[in-house]
Enzyme design. Structure first.
Site, mmCIF file in Angstrom:
data_model
loop_
_atom_site.group_PDB
_atom_site.id
_atom_site.type_symbol
_atom_site.label_atom_id
_atom_site.label_comp_id
_atom_site.label_asym_id
_atom_site.label_seq_id
_atom_site.Cartn_x
_atom_site.Cartn_y
_atom_site.Cartn_z
ATOM 1 N N GLN A 99 0.848 -1.197 0.000
ATOM 2 C CA GLN A 99 0.000 0.000 0.000
ATOM 3 C C GLN A 99 0.879 1.241 0.000
ATOM 4 O O GLN A 99 0.390 2.361 -0.082
ATOM 5 C CB GLN A 99 -0.875 0.018 1.263
ATOM 6 C CG GLN A 99 -1.821 -1.159 1.352
ATOM 7 C CD GLN A 99 -2.348 -1.331 2.774
ATOM 8 O OE1 GLN A 99 -3.348 -0.737 3.141
ATOM 9 N NE2 GLN A 99 -1.681 -2.124 3.570
ATOM 10 N N ASP A 102 6.193 4.696 -1.615
ATOM 11 C CA ASP A 102 7.550 5.243 -1.491
ATOM 12 C C ASP A 102 8.613 4.570 -2.363
ATOM 13 O O ASP A 102 9.747 5.049 -2.450
ATOM 14 C CB ASP A 102 7.996 5.230 -0.009
ATOM 15 C CG ASP A 102 7.918 3.838 0.626
ATOM 16 O OD1 ASP A 102 8.210 2.838 -0.050
ATOM 17 O OD2 ASP A 102 7.573 3.760 1.832
ATOM 18 N N HIS A 117 -1.503 1.532 -4.257
ATOM 19 C CA HIS A 117 -1.893 2.939 -4.113
ATOM 20 C C HIS A 117 -1.039 3.878 -4.958
ATOM 21 O O HIS A 117 -0.994 5.073 -4.685
ATOM 22 C CB HIS A 117 -1.852 3.341 -2.624
ATOM 23 C CG HIS A 117 -2.891 2.635 -1.795
ATOM 24 N ND1 HIS A 117 -2.871 2.582 -0.418
ATOM 25 C CD2 HIS A 117 -4.011 1.945 -2.164
ATOM 26 C CE1 HIS A 117 -3.913 1.891 0.023
ATOM 27 N NE2 HIS A 117 -4.612 1.483 -1.013
ATOM 28 N N CYS A 128 -4.184 14.622 -20.203
ATOM 29 C CA CYS A 128 -3.745 13.685 -21.245
ATOM 30 C C CYS A 128 -3.071 12.461 -20.602
ATOM 31 O O CYS A 128 -3.114 12.292 -19.381
ATOM 32 C CB CYS A 128 -2.822 14.388 -22.253
ATOM 33 S SG CYS A 128 -1.161 14.750 -21.637
ATOM 34 N N ALA A 229 9.292 -4.249 12.020
ATOM 35 C CA ALA A 229 9.553 -5.036 10.810
ATOM 36 C C ALA A 229 11.055 -5.161 10.551
ATOM 37 O O ALA A 229 11.536 -6.226 10.160
ATOM 38 C CB ALA A 229 8.866 -4.365 9.616
HETATM 39 P P1 OAD Z 1 -1.189 3.028 8.939
HETATM 40 O O1 OAD Z 1 -0.467 4.270 9.357
HETATM 41 O O2 OAD Z 1 -2.659 3.022 8.972
HETATM 42 O O3 OAD Z 1 -0.679 1.805 9.827
HETATM 43 C C1 OAD Z 1 0.666 1.575 10.045
HETATM 44 C C2 OAD Z 1 0.795 0.295 10.833
HETATM 45 O O4 OAD Z 1 2.179 0.005 10.985
HETATM 46 C C3 OAD Z 1 0.187 0.335 12.244
HETATM 47 O O5 OAD Z 1 -0.584 -0.829 12.442
HETATM 48 C C4 OAD Z 1 1.403 0.372 13.162
HETATM 49 O O6 OAD Z 1 1.156 -0.311 14.389
HETATM 50 C C5 OAD Z 1 2.420 -0.380 12.329
HETATM 51 N N1 OAD Z 1 3.836 -0.035 12.585
HETATM 52 C C6 OAD Z 1 4.388 1.159 12.911
HETATM 53 N N2 OAD Z 1 5.715 1.091 12.966
HETATM 54 C C7 OAD Z 1 6.043 -0.199 12.669
HETATM 55 C C8 OAD Z 1 7.280 -0.907 12.543
HETATM 56 N N3 OAD Z 1 8.469 -0.307 12.726
HETATM 57 N N4 OAD Z 1 7.224 -2.226 12.221
HETATM 58 C C9 OAD Z 1 6.027 -2.852 12.021
HETATM 59 N N5 OAD Z 1 4.840 -2.227 12.135
HETATM 60 C C10 OAD Z 1 4.837 -0.918 12.435
HETATM 61 O O7 OAD Z 1 -0.625 2.658 7.471
HETATM 62 P P2 OAD Z 1 -1.283 1.690 6.380
HETATM 63 O O8 OAD Z 1 -1.951 0.531 7.002
HETATM 64 O O9 OAD Z 1 -0.231 1.448 5.373
HETATM 65 O O10 OAD Z 1 -3.726 5.165 1.691
HETATM 66 O O11 OAD Z 1 -2.382 2.640 5.770
HETATM 67 C C11 OAD Z 1 -3.135 2.187 4.683
HETATM 68 C C12 OAD Z 1 -3.463 3.334 3.771
HETATM 69 O O12 OAD Z 1 -4.078 4.386 4.522
HETATM 70 C C13 OAD Z 1 -2.265 4.024 3.153
HETATM 71 O O13 OAD Z 1 -1.776 3.341 2.023
HETATM 72 C C14 OAD Z 1 -2.827 5.353 2.788
HETATM 73 C C15 OAD Z 1 -3.557 5.663 4.057
HETATM 74 O O14 OAD Z 1 -4.606 6.561 3.956
HETATM 75 C C16 OAD Z 1 -3.820 6.080 0.705
HETATM 76 O O15 OAD Z 1 -3.154 7.095 0.727
HETATM 77 C C17 OAD Z 1 -4.778 5.709 -0.357
#
Ligand code: OAD
Length: 246
Positions: A99, A102, A117, A128, A229
């Site tokens: 998702q 980057d 995404h 265009c 991670a």
């Molecule tokens: P979130 O910010 O919602 O969630 C990040 C997750 O990573 C959380 O569950 C944290 O607990 C976990 N986390 C943080 N640091 C970590 C680490 N070092 N190792 C492992 N886990 C860790 O991000 P996404 O789930 O990616 O969409 O969000 C989904 C989508 O929501 C994104 O792609 C974006 C956003 O709105 C769009 O922009 C369309």
């Protein structure tokens, strides 16, 4: 102990895929969306990440994306991204479905990456078919299409927009074949990405989750490994290597 169990599952599975979210890039210095200092705590998505916001105020939206681009262009992949690339080169991981926008999986060496995404390293024309890969954030805000003069926009998916159909179809195809999915660093609240682990589970596949804290997907996970991670994934890979060489 759970790492050993996970390594055994991974070493013996036939078709492993990964689903990643912002958490895997947190250790590369890229802010997540929903953490305590996440982007959606400091900014309102409806003002910055919707087509309506862009129509209303393209300069404001572009200022925000230029700032995020400047972080992404400086960021380097971390040991978590590298561990997934290594699992792919070992012939175990088939593809990373991400998702994230980057591009750090590709920089770490992952070859099969499905970007659900889009990519913040790319812009596209609002009128265009012009698309361009960027190597740095645009200097002129809002940037214009060199071909037709219309506004350029980041080639990312905004709220209310459908996912790129080729990426989504590929993700569904991969998850339909997968006998295990490694879910890393996602809160699991954004659809349709969050439905993919359920798809794997629905035909008997195993769901392994790595996250610093339980997420909306933890209830579907067969194993939950709590930790960063960048720490947990390399440990898994080390153990998988021991099983594979035995
Ligand atoms: P979130 O910010 O919602 O969630 C990040 C997750 O990573 C959380 O569950 C944290 O607990 C976990 N986390 C943080 N640091 C970590 C680490 N070092 N190792 C492992 N886990 C860790 O991000 P996404 O789930 O990616 O969409 O969000 C989904 C989508 O929501 C994104 O792609 C974006 C956003 O709105 C769009 O922009 C369309």
């Amino acid at each position: 102990m759970d790492i050993l169990r996970v390594a055994r599952v991974i070493a013996s599975c036939r078709f492993l895929v990964a689903l990643t979210g912002a958490g895997i890039s947190a250790d590369s210095g890229i802010p997540t969306f929903r953490g305590d200092d996440g982007l959606w705590k400091r900014f309102r998505p409806e003002e910055l990440a919707t087509p309506e916001a862009f129509t209303r105020n393209p300069t404001l939206v572009w200022e925000w994306y230029r700032w995020r681009m400047s972080i992404v262009f400086r960021a380097k992949p971390n040991d978590g991204h590298r561990a997934l690339a290594e699992l792919e080169s070992m012939g175990i991981l088939r593809c990373v479905i991400t998702q994230n926008v980057d591009g750090l999986h590709q920089l770490a060496g992952s070859r099969c990456v499905v970007e659900l995404h889009g990519s913040i390293r790319r812009v596209r024309c609002t009128s265009c078919s012009y698309r361009e890969e960027l190597v740095e954030p645009p200097t002129e805000i809002p940037p214009r299409c060199p071909r037709c003069g219309a506004l350029l926009r980041p080639d990312v998916v905004w709220f209310g927009e459908p996912l790129p159909s080729d990426a989504w179809n590929k993700a569904v195809e991969l998850c339909s074949k997968a006998d295990a999915i490694l879910v890393v660093g996602t809160s699991g609240v954004v659809m349709p990405a969050a439905s993919l682990p359920y798809l794997v589970k629905s035909h008997g596949g195993i769901v392994i989750e790595v996250n610093v804290k339980p997420s909306a997907l933890t209830s579907v996970a067969d194993v939950f490994l709590q930790g960063r991670a960048a720490e947990v994934l390399p440990k898994i890979v080390e153990e998988v290597k021991r099983f594979v060489t035995k």
